[in-house]
Design an enzyme around this catalytic site. Structure first.
Site, PDB file in Angstrom:
ATOM      1  N   THR A  18       0.813  -1.218   0.000  1.00 31.71           N
ATOM      2  CA  THR A  18       0.000   0.000   0.000  1.00 31.71           C
ATOM      3  C   THR A  18       0.841   1.260   0.000  1.00 31.71           C
ATOM      4  OG1 THR A  18      -0.141   0.093   2.414  1.00 31.71           O
ATOM      5  CG2 THR A  18      -1.821  -1.202   1.274  1.00 31.71           C
ATOM      6  N   ASP A  19       0.157   2.372  -0.301  1.00 32.33           N
ATOM      7  CA  ASP A  19       0.796   3.675  -0.184  1.00 32.33           C
ATOM      8  C   ASP A  19       0.505   4.238   1.203  1.00 32.33           C
ATOM      9  OD1 ASP A  19      -1.814   4.643  -0.234  1.00 32.33           O
ATOM     10  OD2 ASP A  19      -1.695   5.350  -2.298  1.00 32.33           O
ATOM     11  N   PHE A  20       0.832   5.490   1.426  1.00 32.88           N
ATOM     12  CA  PHE A  20       0.674   6.095   2.751  1.00 32.88           C
ATOM     13  C   PHE A  20      -0.769   6.106   3.248  1.00 32.88           C
ATOM     14  CE2 PHE A  20      -0.044   9.412  -0.288  1.00 32.88           C
ATOM     15  CZ  PHE A  20      -1.082  10.161   0.264  1.00 32.88           C
TER      16      PHE A  20
END
Length: 137
Positions: A18-20
């Site tokens: 995932t991203d942030f």
């Protein structure tokens, strides 16, 4: 996707995917799709490491891929990667793939895979063609 052999692979989304914001980073879907294609081949009896090692061995390379991102996947989701071979040509395959969460389609991909031997286009070996055709391609 039509009613031929459709391979399904379950994949859990981890933090690293995932991203942030906790949403799967767009490029990481490519890894899920690659796993789906590899597992479809394994399911029909094709071990890619043996294919590569044989004299005159072949490899598969993605030549073109069209992806439609429909909905995001999030951390801890359990996804299903569906893969089917929809066309077998002399030196290439076309595969249709989808990534779902339960019954919700998150992504669709139309994938064109070229067959290479020694870095050059090569015909799909007859025994491999028969395995894929027997699986419903």
């Amino acid at each position: 996707m039509h009613d031929s052999f459709r391979h399904r692979l379950s994949v859990r989304v981890y933090y690293e995917d995932t991203d942030f914001s906790g949403v799967v980073y767009h490029a990481n879907y490519l890894r899920f799709l690659e796993r789906g294609r590899t597992e479809l081949l394994r399911e029909v009896g094709v071990d890619q490491s043996i294919l590569h090692a044989e004299p005159g061995g072949v490899i598969f390379v993605v030549r073109r891929m069209a992806i439609e991102y429909v909905r995001p996947a999030r951390m801890d989701d359990v996804l299903t990667v569906e893969t089917e071979t929809v066309e077998i040509r002399g030196a290439s395959l076309r595969m249709a793939q989808r990534i779902l969460r339960d019954d919700t389609v998150l992504l669709t991909a139309d994938v064109h895979v070229a067959v290479l031997a020694g870095g050059k286009p090569a015909r799909l070996p007859d025994d491999l063609r028969r395995l894929l055709e027997a699986a419903g391609a």
